[in-house]
Design an enzyme around this catalytic site. Sequence first.
Site, short mmCIF file in Angstrom:
data_model
loop_
_atom_site.label_atom_id
_atom_site.label_comp_id
_atom_site.label_asym_id
_atom_site.label_seq_id
_atom_site.Cartn_x
_atom_site.Cartn_y
_atom_site.Cartn_z
N ARG A 69 89.07 -97.39 -62.85
CA ARG A 69 89.26 -96.94 -61.46
C ARG A 69 90.27 -95.79 -61.40
O ARG A 69 89.90 -94.65 -61.16
CB ARG A 69 89.72 -98.13 -60.60
CG ARG A 69 89.65 -97.88 -59.09
CD ARG A 69 90.80 -97.10 -58.53
NE ARG A 69 92.09 -97.73 -58.79
CZ ARG A 69 93.25 -97.12 -58.51
NH1 ARG A 69 93.28 -95.92 -57.98
NH2 ARG A 69 94.40 -97.73 -58.79
N CYS A 115 95.88 -89.49 -58.96
CA CYS A 115 95.33 -89.78 -57.65
C CYS A 115 94.93 -88.45 -57.03
O CYS A 115 95.71 -87.51 -57.00
CB CYS A 115 96.37 -90.48 -56.77
SG CYS A 115 95.82 -90.67 -55.07
P1 HMG Z 1 88.52 -92.26 -42.37
O1 HMG Z 1 88.04 -90.86 -42.32
O2 HMG Z 1 89.64 -92.66 -41.48
O3 HMG Z 1 87.35 -93.30 -42.15
O4 HMG Z 1 88.86 -92.56 -43.89
P2 HMG Z 1 86.32 -93.47 -40.99
O5 HMG Z 1 86.28 -94.93 -40.71
O6 HMG Z 1 86.60 -92.50 -39.87
O7 HMG Z 1 84.97 -93.02 -41.72
C1 HMG Z 1 84.74 -91.71 -42.20
C2 HMG Z 1 83.51 -91.73 -43.10
O8 HMG Z 1 83.79 -92.51 -44.27
C3 HMG Z 1 82.28 -92.39 -42.45
O9 HMG Z 1 81.14 -91.80 -43.01
C4 HMG Z 1 82.36 -93.81 -42.93
O10 HMG Z 1 81.12 -94.48 -42.95
C5 HMG Z 1 82.87 -93.62 -44.34
P3 HMG Z 1 80.30 -90.66 -42.22
O11 HMG Z 1 79.93 -91.30 -40.94
O12 HMG Z 1 81.26 -89.51 -42.05
O13 HMG Z 1 79.17 -90.37 -43.16
N1 HMG Z 1 83.61 -94.78 -44.85
C6 HMG Z 1 83.32 -95.43 -45.98
N2 HMG Z 1 82.36 -95.24 -46.90
C7 HMG Z 1 82.35 -96.08 -47.96
N3 HMG Z 1 83.26 -97.08 -48.12
C8 HMG Z 1 84.20 -97.31 -47.20
C9 HMG Z 1 84.26 -96.46 -46.09
N4 HMG Z 1 85.09 -96.40 -45.02
C10 HMG Z 1 84.67 -95.38 -44.25
N5 HMG Z 1 85.09 -98.28 -47.40
C11 HMG Z 1 89.15 -94.07 -45.72
C12 HMG Z 1 89.48 -93.75 -44.27
C13 HMG Z 1 90.20 -95.04 -46.21
C14 HMG Z 1 87.78 -94.68 -45.80
C15 HMG Z 1 89.17 -92.76 -46.56
O14 HMG Z 1 90.34 -92.06 -46.29
C16 HMG Z 1 89.04 -93.01 -48.02
O15 HMG Z 1 88.02 -93.47 -48.51
N6 HMG Z 1 90.07 -92.67 -48.79
C17 HMG Z 1 90.02 -92.85 -50.25
C18 HMG Z 1 91.37 -92.96 -50.77
C19 HMG Z 1 91.34 -93.25 -52.26
O16 HMG Z 1 90.43 -93.85 -52.81
N7 HMG Z 1 92.42 -92.78 -52.93
C20 HMG Z 1 92.60 -93.02 -54.32
C21 HMG Z 1 92.99 -94.44 -54.60
S1 HMG Z 1 94.68 -94.85 -54.16
C22 HMG Z 1 95.58 -94.52 -55.61
O17 HMG Z 1 95.08 -93.93 -56.51
C23 HMG Z 1 96.99 -95.07 -55.72
C24 HMG Z 1 97.07 -96.31 -56.62
O18 HMG Z 1 96.57 -96.03 -57.91
C25 HMG Z 1 98.53 -96.77 -56.74
C26 HMG Z 1 99.50 -95.65 -57.13
O19 HMG Z 1 99.31 -95.03 -58.18
O20 HMG Z 1 100.44 -95.46 -56.37
C27 HMG Z 1 96.26 -97.48 -56.04
MG MG Z 2 97.67 -95.09 -59.53
#
Ligand code: HMG
Ligand code: MG
Length: 305
Positions: free
Chosen positions: A22, A247
């Site tokens: 991931r 990220c």
């Molecule tokens: P948003 O724009 O607020 O969501 O995003 P929304 O509800 O307004 O929806 C926008 C669009 O996304 C829509 O599609 C939804 O259907 C779709 P459209 O109508 O435009 O075609 N959507 C989804 N599709 C699939 N799965 C879902 C989903 N939710 C909405 N669950 C949201 C909010 C959180 C979804 C968005 O910002 C997002 O997906 N962000 C991804 C963030 C991410 O994955 N970041 C990397 C991981 S975090 C990390 O790496 C840190 C970590 O490793 C720890 C560390 O190192 O600190 C964990």
């Molecule tokens: Mg991380």
Amino acid sequence: MSAADPFADLPGSVEIVEVGPRDGLQNEPGTVDLDTRLGLIERLIAAGLRRIEIGAFVSPARVPQMAGSGELARRLGRREGVRFSALVPNLKGLEAALAAGVEEIAVFGAASETFSQRNIACSIAESLERFRPVVTTARARGLRVRGYVSCIAGCPYEGEVPVARVAEVAGALFAMGCEEISLGDTIGTGTPRRIAEIVRACAASVPVTRLALHLHDTYGQGLANVLAGLLSGVRVFDASIAGLGGCPYAPGASGNLATEDLLYMLRGMGIATGVDLDALLAAGRFVTDALGRPPASRVARARGG
Ligand code: HMG
Ligand code: MG
């Protein structure tokens, strides 16, 4: 008088949570095909890893590298003694995770407002409200739930993050039902005393045995910070095969601490993990060959790639 053994109270074993499939692959410039993701996970299992974060149910428009996580989970199925987990940001993600049969999810918040907005498009307070029904529903459906706090030491947009803010978010996630809180040094700026201070502050509201450290190795502090965590009572450490990772919403967040390097240190200190180093190195070679570049792990480099 002889000096005291500073490691006298270290545990006989710890858990490694492998986040390469991931956190590692989400940051690749190109998407990695499902067969390669699956092949990597199979090799990680064969190496003895028992907790593996396999993907993320997030917007494919935002993180295309994690598209297909449902199909991946279905193809993997369930394995005796192995826990597969996946990131879930909202109820839509939970529905997909449930449909794919994932048995553990992780919600992911942050201790920095700007990072929260950039990463998941809402404030910290809004994220906690968004997570609450996700956590409650997941627990009611028998899933395990982990909660991440990103930017525990520093934020790519805001700089230093107050320790009290980290403890507040960690406490809120634990209080809503997350069984384990993974503290993420997203851009790897933390140093050992700071990490120990963060663990101590979080342990006021989360039992230290429920804390995990998720360390990115950007500034080369990963293993020193693991040691600080061990001495502070942390018993769960996240790491990424071949040091892959980062990220997409944290510029400068290079690879996670490499699993091979973590294992080498733990093994050398007599701390058991159940993971075999040679098999782990083979898993690292498999994925870095597929990506067309050498592994970032020091151990892999020392052993000739
Ligand atoms: P948003 O724009 O607020 O969501 O995003 P929304 O509800 O307004 O929806 C926008 C669009 O996304 C829509 O599609 C939804 O259907 C779709 P459209 O109508 O435009 O075609 N959507 C989804 N599709 C699939 N799965 C879902 C989903 N939710 C909405 N669950 C949201 C909010 C959180 C979804 C968005 O910002 C997002 O997906 N962000 C991804 C963030 C991410 O994955 N970041 C990397 C991981 S975090 C990390 O790496 C840190 C970590 O490793 C720890 C560390 O190192 O600190 C964990
Ligand atoms: Mg991380």
